[in-house]
Enzyme design. Structure first.
Site: not given
Ligand code: NAP
Length: 432
Positions: A136, A191, A205, A209
């Site tokens: 995290v 990126g 995602d 976390k």
């Protein structure tokens, strides 16, 4: 005088972005790490998918393998560093390493969010530890503070920005007026976003976390499926512009609270007042605001991803575990989880709302909308006509409400959408 310091034998799973960062730190700062740990590190084996692939780091020949047994079953290896990613086979490898009495360090948020409580228990049964600082917030110290520094507190709540990709996209949309699609494309070019951005832009995602942090914060399992999760794909640049004009910033916010009714955990876009500590967190940065009953508010801020920040967190875990092993200590700071706490359903969560809608530009339209909200017991804080609507004879308006329960607000929204004077409800956002 000190005795001979035997090297700590370490195996690695994965040598991609994060594994490469760890490898560089362990080789380029070998003396520094040895001094901090009181013994040197010896890398024994590194598992990769394809050992002959060209890599950004130059690795000693013979170190790379595609055989997991060379890491998991080697009795000389005391610590396994996992930077593979994905749920499988990573979780099976971690279980096997723990069962073989090895300490484990992982950056894998999906595995820790879905299997963390089970892996922590397995580690304790085997007298070893699982360290997951990198899972995290990349290089931001979070797991350590929750396991140790905040331990005397009852954690009342967490508000956080935990996904750099979406924070970058929202910053671009807000500062340049870019559409979601254009901002995503730019993030991919730089990126900051994966070719398949689903996990980031749909909030998955961030929910992994938040599951990890709230499990530690509330000392009870909070699983990803317990977290209401909504991403940012549907956001329009004009909502970010209007938010800005009204003194707010729009963020993909992670919220977890522990109250008398139970735990609420959610990830969704939210308007934050410009004075809120998280409102100024822009670009790829992450931040976590924790409220403890003793410490009050504590703010953590930094780079949530990247080879060096994430590698730094993993090597810090290695140094801590290595010191414990050298001194004959057991697991670092044990995590004792109680039974899962009751969850507050999203429908019961109270919030203020922002509604942007296109309505017929004629007398009585606002009164009809106000009646539906009034009948639901929702009071209006402000109504603004923003500009002419996209179609002839229509007007665009933004309504801000006082706090209401989500379920009540959603029902009222359906009622408003069914009115003949309402052409479209294009923006529906919570205000924290
Ligand atoms: N990237 C970040 O900034 C960041 C930050 C925080 C946490 N994380 C987490 O760190 C983990 C790794 O991410 P990453 O970005 O470093 O991924 P990555 O660049 O794709 O690297 C993955 C590595 O694992 C190897 N690998 C994958 N599956 C394998 C398998 N089944 N068997 C053997 N080797 C396998 C790959 O081998 P080859 O090299 O041969 O393909 C590669 O070396 C993930 O859990 C991610 O969520 C990443």
């Amino acid at each position: 005088m000190r005795g001979i310091l035997y090297p700590l034998h370490v195996g690695m799973l994965g040598l991609g972005v994060v594994g490469g960062g760890v490898y560089r730190i362990l080789t380029e700062r070998a003396d520094h790490v040895a001094a901090r740990m009181d013994r040197p590190v010896r890398l024994v084996s590194i598992l990769v998918r394809n050992p002959s692939k060209p890599r950004s780091v130059s690795v000693e020949p013979g170190l790379l393998t595609d055989d997991p047994r060379k890491v998991l079953d080697d009795p000389s290896i005391a610590v396994v560093i996992e930077a593979l990613g994905g749920e499988y086979p990573a979780v099976d490898y971690l279980r096997r390493a723990l069962e073989h009495g090895k300490c484990v360090i992982t950056a894998n948020k999906e595995v820790m969010a879905k299997h963390g409580p089970e892996l922590l228990a397995l580690a304790a049964q085997n007298g070893v530890d699982i360290a997951f600082e990198a899972s995290v917030g990349g290089g931001i110290p979070l797991i350590g503070p929750f396991r140790q520094d905040l331990a005397p507190n009852r954690i009342l709540g967490i508000q956080a920005i935990l996904n750099g990709t979406t924070n970058y996209i929202l910053t671009r949309m807000s500062e340049d007026g870019s559409s979601f699609a254009d901002a995503l494309q730019e993030a991919q070019r730089l990126g900051y976003a994966e070719p398949d951005p689903t996990n980031d832009v749909d909030g998955i995602d961030a929910a992994y976390k938040l599951a990890i942090l709230s499990t530690l914060a509330f000392q009870a399992p909070v699983r990803p499926e317990d977290i209401y999760t909504e991403g940012i794909r549907h956001l329009a640049a004009k909502d970010l512009r209007y938010a800005q004009e009204m003194g707010y910033r729009l963020k993909l916010l992670c919220v977890a609270r522990d109250g008398a009714e139970g735990v609420q955990a959610r990830v969704h876009p939210a308007l934050l007042s410009r004075q809120h500590p998280l409102a100024q967190v822009d670009g790829v940065f992450n931040a976590v605001l924790v409220r403890g009953d003793l410490v009050g508010d504590v703010l953590f801020y930094g780079r949530g991803a990247g080879a060096e920040p994430t590698g730094s967190a993993m090597v810090a875990d290695l140094i801590a575990l290595g010191q414990g092993l050298t001194n004959g200590g057991g697991p670092l700071s044990p995590v004792h989880l109680s039974e899962a706490r009751p969850l507050v359903p999203m429908d019961a969560v109270q919030s203020r709302y922002y509604l942007r809608m296109e309505v017929d530009d004629r007398p009585g339209a606002v009164a009809q909308i106000a009646r539906i909200l009034g009948n639901a017991g929702i009071s209006i804080a402000s109504v603004m006509q923003k500009e002419v609507g996209s179609a002839a004879g229509s007007a665009e308006m933004v309504i801000m409400t006082h706090p209401a329960a989500e379920g009540v607000m959603r029902k009222a929204k359906r009622g408003m959408a069914a009115l003949s004077v309402v052409r479209e409800i294009g923006g529906f956002l919570r205000v924290e």
